[in-house]
Design a protein around this motif. Structure first.
Motif, mmCIF file in Angstrom:
data_model
loop_
_atom_site.group_PDB
_atom_site.id
_atom_site.type_symbol
_atom_site.label_atom_id
_atom_site.label_comp_id
_atom_site.label_asym_id
_atom_site.label_seq_id
_atom_site.Cartn_x
_atom_site.Cartn_y
_atom_site.Cartn_z
ATOM 1 N N VAL A 248 27.388 49.180 66.702
ATOM 2 C CA VAL A 248 28.398 48.268 67.254
ATOM 3 C C VAL A 248 28.600 47.086 66.313
ATOM 4 N N LEU A 249 27.505 46.549 65.793
ATOM 5 C CA LEU A 249 27.595 45.423 64.853
ATOM 6 C C LEU A 249 28.350 45.837 63.585
ATOM 7 N N ILE A 254 33.153 45.680 60.010
ATOM 8 C CA ILE A 254 34.173 46.426 59.263
ATOM 9 C C ILE A 254 35.565 46.123 59.817
ATOM 10 N N LEU A 255 35.673 46.033 61.152
ATOM 11 C CA LEU A 255 36.957 45.710 61.781
ATOM 12 C C LEU A 255 37.497 44.388 61.261
ATOM 13 N N GLY A 261 41.817 42.171 55.350
ATOM 14 C CA GLY A 261 42.385 42.856 54.195
ATOM 15 C C GLY A 261 43.812 43.313 54.400
ATOM 16 N N GLY A 262 44.359 43.081 55.603
ATOM 17 C CA GLY A 262 45.760 43.382 55.847
ATOM 18 C C GLY A 262 46.024 44.602 56.708
ATOM 19 N N THR A 273 35.108 52.284 63.340
ATOM 20 C CA THR A 273 34.430 53.297 64.169
ATOM 21 C C THR A 273 33.841 54.403 63.311
ATOM 22 N N ILE A 274 34.598 54.860 62.327
ATOM 23 C CA ILE A 274 34.119 55.947 61.457
ATOM 24 C C ILE A 274 32.919 55.488 60.638
ATOM 25 N N VAL A 275 33.014 54.287 60.059
ATOM 26 C CA VAL A 275 31.896 53.764 59.256
ATOM 27 C C VAL A 275 30.660 53.582 60.132
ATOM 28 N N ALA A 276 30.850 53.083 61.355
ATOM 29 C CA ALA A 276 29.727 52.869 62.269
ATOM 30 C C ALA A 276 29.057 54.195 62.632
ATOM 31 N N MET A 277 29.856 55.235 62.865
ATOM 32 C CA MET A 277 29.287 56.532 63.218
ATOM 33 C C MET A 277 28.500 57.124 62.048
#
Length: 358
Positions: A248-249, A254-255, A261-262, A273-277
């Motif tokens: 979650v962190l 990343i969000l 970043g735009g 979500t993908i990076v967290a998974m």
């Protein structure tokens, strides 16, 4: 008196012969055996132990396939013994085997448990060498002393001796997880144990490489949580849930970075979500399922399945949260219930499909 010396090992081929020779010198006049419990080391540790066993009946070897972990190896080795006493010593030659007779004398004289200690007068921990290992060990000791039922200076020691009958009594209460079997034993006892700490000097490692890393301390923290909860919640589920909290962190970080970043919120949330998974998969593979760690092509296959499982879990999370919110309009309660269902789903299905025991 007969003594079984249990040596859990992984990739310790170079230390097998020196260990047997050292025990032979230290235990003269005693009836003893050494049991090497090898977690299917790729360096030929088990083969080396068996070569010595062919010449010396005091040497035995248990080769474990599909199972890994120091604590479970110690349990398996100790339960294979019929000796009066069992001792546990690391396979890296850093513990001082010459202290075993003094430890045996202490237990034979009435103590429940004799611990080889680096932190009492006459002991020395300089063999830890690296500052990181010292910090990890010191942090573990402070945590352990908060929960230990008896005042012990070195609850993180992997060098100890007790009656086999006592080990048999406590075996069913042990978690068998992680690296710190001594603390597991102390916390498993329904009564306060009479403990004697025998000083020894922790040697520098002569061959092989250390297995101590930050993940070992995390596993150790999981053991403490398991003992606090008295085993009512599976240790692996606790680990899985803690890893999920870290995810979650990661997602939030990343969000926010992606939005700065735009990227639009929707795209940023998807990326997070993908990076967290992926981060959760790596941590669970290294920590929660360390004994069944996936490598090579199996790791890539496991990652794909994990992403699919967590994706379905996210759908379930959102659906349940929306349904509960429609009922009582409590956003916090609905979100918490949805998250809880999602964690249980991810844990149950991942254990079955991703890290299933073969």
């Amino acid at each position: 008196m007969s003594l079984s010396v249990i040596v859990p090992c992984y990739n310790e081929r170079a230390n097998i012969a020196p260990m047997v020779a050292a025990l032979d010198a230290a235990l003269k006049g005693l009836e003893w055996e050494v049991v090497f419990v090898d977690d299917d080391s790729p360096d030929g540790t088990a083969q080396q132990a068996r070569a010595l066993a062919a010449k010396d009946r005091r040497v035995r070897c248990i080769r474990r396939v599909g199972r890994r972990g120091l604590s479970s190896a110690v349990i398996e080795g100790a339960l294979s013994s019929s000796a009066d006493y069992v001792a546990v010593i690391d396979g890296d030659m850093q513990h001082d085997e010459t202290r075993l007779p003094a430890m045996l004398q202490a237990v034979a004289g009435g103590a429940d448990l004799a611990i080889g200690s680096r932190h009492v007068e006459g002991g020395d921990a300089t063999g830890l060498a690296s500052p990181m290992r010292v910090k990890l060990s010191d942090a573990g000791i402070r945590l352990a002393q908060l929960l230990a039922k008896a005042p012990v200076h070195d609850p993180m020691s992997g060098f100890f001796l007790l009656r086999r009958s006592l080990f048999e009594q406590l075996a069913s209460r042990l978690t068998g997880q992680g690296f710190k079997i001594l603390l597991d034993l102390m916390l498993a006892s329904p009564r306060r144990l009479a403990i004697v700490e025998v000083p020894y000097k922790f040697r520098p490692r002569a061959a092989g490489e250390s297995k101590l890393d930050a993940l070992v301390l995390v596993q150790f923290a999981g053991l403490l949580i398991d003992k606090i909860l008295r085993g009512t919640v599976p240790l692996r589920f606790i680990s899985f849930a803690l890893v999920g909290g870290f995810g979650v962190l990661v997602n939030v970080v990343i969000l926010e970075l992606a939005r700065h970043g735009g990227l639009s919120f929707g795209k940023a949330q998807t990326l997070g979500t993908i990076v967290a998974m992926i981060a959760n998969f790596q941590l669970n593979n290294q920590l929660t399922y360390r004994a069944q760690r996936l490598k090579g092509p199996r790791a890539w296959r496991g990652l794909v399945i994990f992403l699919l499982v967590c994706g379905l879990g996210a759908v379930a999370n959102i659906g349940i949260a929306r349904a509960l919110y429609a009922e009582n309009e409590s956003g916090l309660l609905a979100s918490a219930a949805g998250a809880a269902i999602g964690v249980v789903w991810n844990y149950a299905v991942s254990a079955t499909l991703v890290w299933r025991v073969r």
